[in-house]
Enzyme design. Structure first.
Site, PDB file in Angstrom:
ATOM      1  N   HIS A 271       0.878  -1.181   0.000  1.00 35.60           N
ATOM      2  CA  HIS A 271       0.000   0.000   0.000  1.00 35.60           C
ATOM      3  C   HIS A 271       0.913   1.228   0.000  1.00 35.60           C
ATOM      4  O   HIS A 271       1.405   1.641   1.052  1.00 35.60           O
ATOM      5  CB  HIS A 271      -0.905  -0.007   1.237  1.00 35.60           C
TER       6      HIS A 271
ATOM      7  N   GLU B   1      -1.449  -6.680  -2.099  1.00 38.34           N
ATOM      8  CA  GLU B   1      -2.519  -5.673  -1.928  1.00 38.34           C
ATOM      9  C   GLU B   1      -2.107  -4.336  -2.543  1.00 38.34           C
ATOM     10  O   GLU B   1      -2.358  -3.273  -1.982  1.00 38.34           O
ATOM     11  CB  GLU B   1      -2.840  -5.480  -0.438  1.00 38.34           C
TER      12      GLU B   1
HETATM   13  O1  G3I Z   1     -20.329  -4.681   6.202  1.00 39.98           O
HETATM   14  C1  G3I Z   1     -20.518  -3.457   6.916  1.00 39.98           C
HETATM   15  C2  G3I Z   1     -21.851  -2.858   6.609  1.00 39.98           C
HETATM   16  O2  G3I Z   1     -22.857  -3.703   7.072  1.00 39.98           O
HETATM   17  C3  G3I Z   1     -21.939  -1.491   7.288  1.00 39.98           C
HETATM   18  O3  G3I Z   1     -23.114  -0.881   6.947  1.00 39.98           O
HETATM   19  C4  G3I Z   1     -20.779  -0.600   6.843  1.00 39.98           C
HETATM   20  C5  G3I Z   1     -20.773   0.743   7.541  1.00 39.98           C
HETATM   21  O4  G3I Z   1     -19.515   1.094   8.027  1.00 39.98           O
HETATM   22  O5  G3I Z   1     -19.570  -1.252   7.179  1.00 39.98           O
HETATM   23  C6  G3I Z   1     -19.425  -2.490   6.505  1.00 39.98           C
HETATM   24  O6  G3I Z   1     -18.217  -3.052   6.908  1.00 39.98           O
HETATM   25  C7  G3I Z   1     -17.063  -2.453   6.363  1.00 39.98           C
HETATM   26  C8  G3I Z   1     -16.304  -3.508   5.583  1.00 39.98           C
HETATM   27  O7  G3I Z   1     -15.069  -2.987   5.121  1.00 39.98           O
HETATM   28  C9  G3I Z   1     -17.090  -4.004   4.372  1.00 39.98           C
HETATM   29  O8  G3I Z   1     -17.309  -2.962   3.478  1.00 39.98           O
HETATM   30  C10 G3I Z   1     -16.189  -1.929   7.503  1.00 39.98           C
HETATM   31  O9  G3I Z   1     -16.843  -0.836   8.145  1.00 39.98           O
HETATM   32  C11 G3I Z   1     -14.853  -1.484   6.968  1.00 39.98           C
HETATM   33  O10 G3I Z   1     -14.013  -1.163   8.076  1.00 39.98           O
HETATM   34  C12 G3I Z   1     -14.214  -2.606   6.184  1.00 39.98           C
HETATM   35  O11 G3I Z   1     -12.984  -2.119   5.668  1.00 39.98           O
HETATM   36  C13 G3I Z   1     -12.095  -3.125   5.214  1.00 39.98           C
HETATM   37  C14 G3I Z   1     -10.780  -3.043   5.981  1.00 39.98           C
HETATM   38  O12 G3I Z   1      -9.879  -4.001   5.476  1.00 39.98           O
HETATM   39  C15 G3I Z   1     -10.984  -3.308   7.460  1.00 39.98           C
HETATM   40  O13 G3I Z   1      -9.790  -3.179   8.131  1.00 39.98           O
HETATM   41  C16 G3I Z   1     -11.825  -2.879   3.736  1.00 39.98           C
HETATM   42  O14 G3I Z   1     -13.024  -3.064   2.996  1.00 39.98           O
HETATM   43  C17 G3I Z   1     -10.743  -3.847   3.246  1.00 39.98           C
HETATM   44  O15 G3I Z   1     -10.393  -3.500   1.928  1.00 39.98           O
HETATM   45  C18 G3I Z   1      -9.529  -3.716   4.143  1.00 39.98           C
HETATM   46  O16 G3I Z   1      -8.546  -4.630   3.705  1.00 39.98           O
HETATM   47  C19 G3I Z   1      -7.296  -4.620   4.413  1.00 39.98           C
HETATM   48  C20 G3I Z   1      -6.755  -6.032   4.355  1.00 39.98           C
HETATM   49  O17 G3I Z   1      -7.707  -6.950   4.845  1.00 39.98           O
HETATM   50  C21 G3I Z   1      -5.450  -6.148   5.138  1.00 39.98           C
HETATM   51  N1  G3I Z   1      -4.485  -5.168   4.700  1.00 39.98           N
HETATM   52  C22 G3I Z   1      -4.973  -3.785   4.644  1.00 39.98           C
HETATM   53  C23 G3I Z   1      -6.239  -3.688   3.804  1.00 39.98           C
HETATM   54  C24 G3I Z   1      -6.703  -2.261   3.657  1.00 39.98           C
HETATM   55  O18 G3I Z   1      -7.092  -1.731   4.902  1.00 39.98           O
END
Ligand code: G3I
Length: 314
Positions: free
Chosen positions: A207, A235
């Site tokens: 990243h 990633e």
């Molecule tokens: O599913 C819920 C939904 O029901 C709700 O309404 C919404 C409101 O906030 O949140 C949704 O969940 C979110 C989820 O993604 C799905 O979209 C979480 O809040 C959000 O925090 C989560 O973020 C993910 C993040 O990891 C969490 O740490 C990102 O999509 C995902 O791309 C990201 O991926 C990570 C890798 O796993 C590890 N390396 C870093 C990378 C980027 O942060």
């Protein structure tokens, strides 16, 4: 060859891939590009195989969302990267709020890893995700606090037993340049290898920030492969401070080219995955306020100069 994956394969790599998420799969224009195996030969689920999604209650496993991504990859003939077995983030509260004994928590880790790895057989797995702080110390999450580093070998052993054919990785960020965190990861690889713990690869998340791609990336990958593991760029995205300018897009093109060129130059770098291919669905803006446009396709699903940078390196 036309397309990122087609070009990567001609160049001797196993795949060029993308992360995706279930909520994106109703976007037909998005899915049409994701499904194109000339562009993407590998898929990583961004959320739906994480612990909160797969074992929301102890012993109750839910695979529907993960299966949706696995089935998409399978029907396209794309490889699947399981992401992930053990991570400090996106844990259900039953894991974080119980005061575990060491043996109970190791048993929980063992059950979780073996169940999800045997459900998605024959795949690559990020068995351990982000075990280190940026200063190279271990994160004091529930796993490390209760078990020390034993959770790492337990998870890897469980995964190997569940699916002897799966490639088992440890995946982290900020290990792409020389420093305490990369050194700690190298030391962990050495100690696991010398203890006979199964480990096949190290994932470098990558990243990055436009204009700040680490110059030591290739050398770091060579240092990892010298320890007897493969590496993958797992990633990749390269974010900028908005608004986007022509100069930033041109620098981003160069940056994508140099990252992919580093993998090309390292025999043990098996493939490259972008953390979603389009700015439309990137995680960056919601995490880094004022930053974004990190992906090789823009939010209208049009290829950016970055795409040409990747192609030039392949
Ligand atoms: O599913 C819920 C939904 O029901 C709700 O309404 C919404 C409101 O906030 O949140 C949704 O969940 C979110 C989820 O993604 C799905 O979209 C979480 O809040 C959000 O925090 C989560 O973020 C993910 C993040 O990891 C969490 O740490 C990102 O999509 C995902 O791309 C990201 O991926 C990570 C890798 O796993 C590890 N390396 C870093 C990378 C980027 O942060």
């Amino acid at each position: 060859a036309s397309g990122l994956n087609a070009a990567a394969k001609v160049a001797g790599k196993l795949y060029f891939g993308s992360a995706t998420d279930n909520s994106e799969l109703t976007d037909n224009a998005y899915v049409t590009i994701l499904d194109n195996k000339n562009e993407f030969g590998q898929i990583t689920p961004a959320n739906s195989m994480k612990w909160d999604a797969t074992e929301p209650e102890r012993g109750t496993f839910t695979f529907n969302s993960g299966d949706q991504i696995a089935n998409l990859a399978k029907s396209n003939g794309q490889l699947l990267r399981g992401h992930n077995c053990v991570w400090y983030n996106q844990l259900p509260s039953w894991v974080t709020s119980t005061s575990w004994s060491k043996s109970d928590l190791l048993s929980v880790v063992q059950t979780h890893c073996s169940t999800i790895v045997s459900h998605y057989k024959g795949q690559v797995w990020d068995v351990i995700n982000e075990p280190f702080n940026d200063d190279g110390t271990y994160r004091t999450d529930v796993f490390y606090t209760v078990t020390g580093t034993d959770y790492i070998s337990t998870a890897l052993q469980a995964a190997r037993t569940a699916d002897p054919n799966a490639k088992l990785y440890i995946n982290d960020y900020n290990i792409e340049s020389t420093g305490a965190k990369a050194t700690s990861m190298m030391n962990l690889v050495k100690s696991l290898k010398s203890a006979g713990v199964p480990l096949d690869g190290v994932g470098l998340q990558c990243h990055f920030i436009v204009g700040e791609v680490p110059t030591s990336l290739q050398s770091i990958m060579q240092q990892f492969t010298a320890l007897g593991v493969e590496v993958a760029i797992t990633e990749l995205d390269i974010r900028m401070t908005l608004p986007e300018t022509q100069a930033l897009l041109t620098q981003q093109q160069k940056d994508y080219q140099s990252v992919v060129a580093a993998c090309m130059a390292v025999e043990g770098c098996v493939g490259i995955t972008v953390w979603d291919y389009t700015d439309k669905y990137s995680w960056v803006p919601s995490t880094f306020s004022g930053q974004g446009d990190a992906c090789p396709w823009d939010s209208n699903l049009q290829k950016k100069p970055a795409y040409n940078g990747i192609m030039a390196a392949l």
